[in-house]
Design a protein around this motif. Structure first.
Motif, short mmCIF file in Angstrom:
data_model
loop_
_atom_site.label_atom_id
_atom_site.label_comp_id
_atom_site.label_asym_id
_atom_site.label_seq_id
_atom_site.Cartn_x
_atom_site.Cartn_y
_atom_site.Cartn_z
N TYR A 17 0.81 -1.21 0.00
CA TYR A 17 0.00 0.00 0.00
C TYR A 17 0.85 1.27 0.00
CZ TYR A 17 -4.16 -2.82 0.60
OH TYR A 17 -5.18 -3.72 0.40
N LEU A 18 2.03 1.22 0.62
CA LEU A 18 2.90 2.38 0.57
C LEU A 18 3.40 2.63 -0.85
CD1 LEU A 18 4.47 4.64 1.94
CD2 LEU A 18 6.28 2.98 2.46
N SER A 19 3.85 1.56 -1.52
CA SER A 19 4.31 1.72 -2.91
C SER A 19 3.15 2.14 -3.81
CB SER A 19 4.94 0.42 -3.42
OG SER A 19 3.99 -0.64 -3.43
N GLY A 20 1.96 1.61 -3.53
CA GLY A 20 0.79 2.01 -4.31
C GLY A 20 0.46 3.48 -4.13
N PHE A 55 7.73 8.50 -12.09
CA PHE A 55 6.51 7.70 -12.11
C PHE A 55 6.78 6.30 -12.66
CE2 PHE A 55 2.55 6.56 -14.55
CZ PHE A 55 1.82 6.15 -13.44
N GLY A 56 7.54 6.22 -13.76
CA GLY A 56 7.86 4.92 -14.33
C GLY A 56 8.68 4.06 -13.38
N VAL A 100 8.90 -0.47 -9.32
CA VAL A 100 9.09 -0.92 -7.93
C VAL A 100 7.78 -1.46 -7.37
CG1 VAL A 100 9.65 -0.18 -5.59
CG2 VAL A 100 11.02 0.64 -7.51
N ALA A 101 6.68 -0.73 -7.62
CA ALA A 101 5.37 -1.18 -7.15
C ALA A 101 4.99 -2.52 -7.77
CB ALA A 101 4.32 -0.12 -7.46
N PHE A 102 5.35 -2.72 -9.03
CA PHE A 102 5.07 -3.99 -9.71
C PHE A 102 5.77 -5.15 -9.01
CE2 PHE A 102 6.65 -7.08 -12.87
CZ PHE A 102 5.46 -7.58 -13.36
N LEU A 103 7.05 -4.97 -8.70
CA LEU A 103 7.81 -6.04 -8.04
C LEU A 103 7.27 -6.30 -6.64
CD1 LEU A 103 11.41 -5.03 -9.17
CD2 LEU A 103 9.98 -6.86 -10.09
N LEU A 161 -2.35 -5.18 -13.22
CA LEU A 161 -0.99 -4.88 -12.76
C LEU A 161 -0.02 -4.78 -13.93
CD1 LEU A 161 1.00 -4.48 -10.43
CD2 LEU A 161 1.25 -6.97 -10.32
N PHE A 162 -0.07 -5.73 -14.84
CA PHE A 162 0.82 -5.70 -16.00
C PHE A 162 0.49 -4.53 -16.92
CE2 PHE A 162 2.21 -9.73 -14.56
CZ PHE A 162 3.35 -10.08 -15.27
#
Length: 335
Positions: free
Chosen positions: A197-200, A220-221, A226-229, A271-272
């Motif tokens: 949730y923090l990365s989100g 942003f990218g 990072v959020a994806f991983l 997500l992808f």
């Protein structure tokens, strides 16, 4: 090698895509040598016309790679009944040493292809094609990646032996396993949820900031990646057990089954897609200062960041819904 229509289709698609990229690479080398926008020669006109043909060819190639990724996972899932010990795609990918590397490379090719297509679409909107040398130089870097993926996939299918006893997802995605899967499974549920949730929150704030100011596209990218991983780690370590309502079941593939309401598709697809579009924002944002691309960067960046944020929201809402509606109760997840 086990022969079935899906395997034959995957091998055929991989070799056709590789052939298409080799053709495009030959054109790229020729273009890098002779491209001269200031020239009105016949050769320059031929190069300009052929760029559209090559762009279309590559669009179909990378679209086929996306289908190949989906089919690869589907095929692994459908073949689970043919190997002793396999209960889902995890066991099938674990039959030999090439299954998992092939999957990871397919994911890398998917993101690389999506990013290249975004850069190509942006460059085509500039009257002077200011990024043409850059994008075709990057294309040459993609060819070895696709060639390696094709070779690994072929090795994987050639070495599939039906008499091999493989490991199921319960043994691979276990805290007792000493591999990467075991390390991911052993991640603290509290750490995984808070990190998720923090990365989100960070990626959503960065996306809103870019949408408002047209700045911070690269950030942003990076945050999206990072959020994806972190999201993948969280799916294995904590979200999957909530979907299964079992604290020891961490498989990232069983959630794709009908018995669990195809929950995995509501997680993986958004997500992808969100990550791919966020990487697209990172690719287009640095070219705002090029006069022929400034308007295209603004419109493309806005469209991409909106799509990415929408998909991220769908992913986090889906993950939260699975946790909230689960009958499983794990102590100490939040505090």
């Amino acid at each position: 090698m086990l022969l079935n229509p899906a395997i034959m289709a995957l091998i055929l698609v991989s070799f056709v895509v590789l052939l298409m990229l080799l053709v495009a690479a030959g054109f790229a080398i020729h273009l890098l040598r002779f491209w001269d926008m200031a020239s009105g020669s016949e050769r320059q006109l031929r190069l300009e016309r052929r760029t559209y043909l090559i762009s279309t060819l590559l669009a179909w190639a990378f679209a086929a790679e996306l289908v190949s990724l989906l089919l690869y996972v589907y095929n692994a899932e459908s073949m689970s009944g043919q190997f002793v010990g396999a209960m889902c795609a995890t066991g099938v990918l674990n039959v030999n040493a090439w299954g998992w590397p092939t999957l990871f490379l397919k994911v890398a090719v998917f993101f690389s292809g999506a990013t290249w297509l975004t850069l190509n679409a942006l460059d085509n909107r500039g009257y002077d094609y200011p990024l043409i040398r850059l994008k075709y130089g990057l294309l040459l870097l993609l060819v070895p990646l696709v060639a390696t993926e094709t070779w690994l996939q072929l090795r994987y299918f050639l070495e599939l032996q039906p008499d091999v006893i493989t490991s199921c997802c319960g043994s691979l995605f276990s805290a007792n396993d000493r591999g990467v899967a075991g390390e991911v499974t052993a991640v603290s549920p509290r750490w995984a949820m808070w990190s998720l949730y923090l990365s989100g929150a960070l990626v959503l704030l960065a996306g809103l900031f870019y949408h408002r100011t047209r700045r911070g596209g690269l950030l942003f990218g990076l945050l999206a990646l990072v959020a994806f991983l972190i999201a993948l780690v969280a799916i294995v370590s904590v979200i999957s057990p909530y979907i299964y309502a079992h604290p020891e079941h961490h498989c990232p593939f069983c959630i794709l089954k009908s018995g669990h309401g195809f929950a995995g598709y509501l997680l993986y697809i958004p997500l992808f897609a969100a990550t791919a579009w966020a990487l697209g924002v990172a690719v287009v944002s640095p070219w705002q200062r090029i006069s022929s691309l400034s308007e295209a960067v603004s419109t493309s960046g806005t469209r991409l960041v909106r799509r990415s944020l929408m998909m991220f929201v769908i992913f986090y809402l889906s993950a939260s819904g699975f946790v909230y509606n689960s009958t499983l109760v794990m102590q100490g997840v939040w505090w």
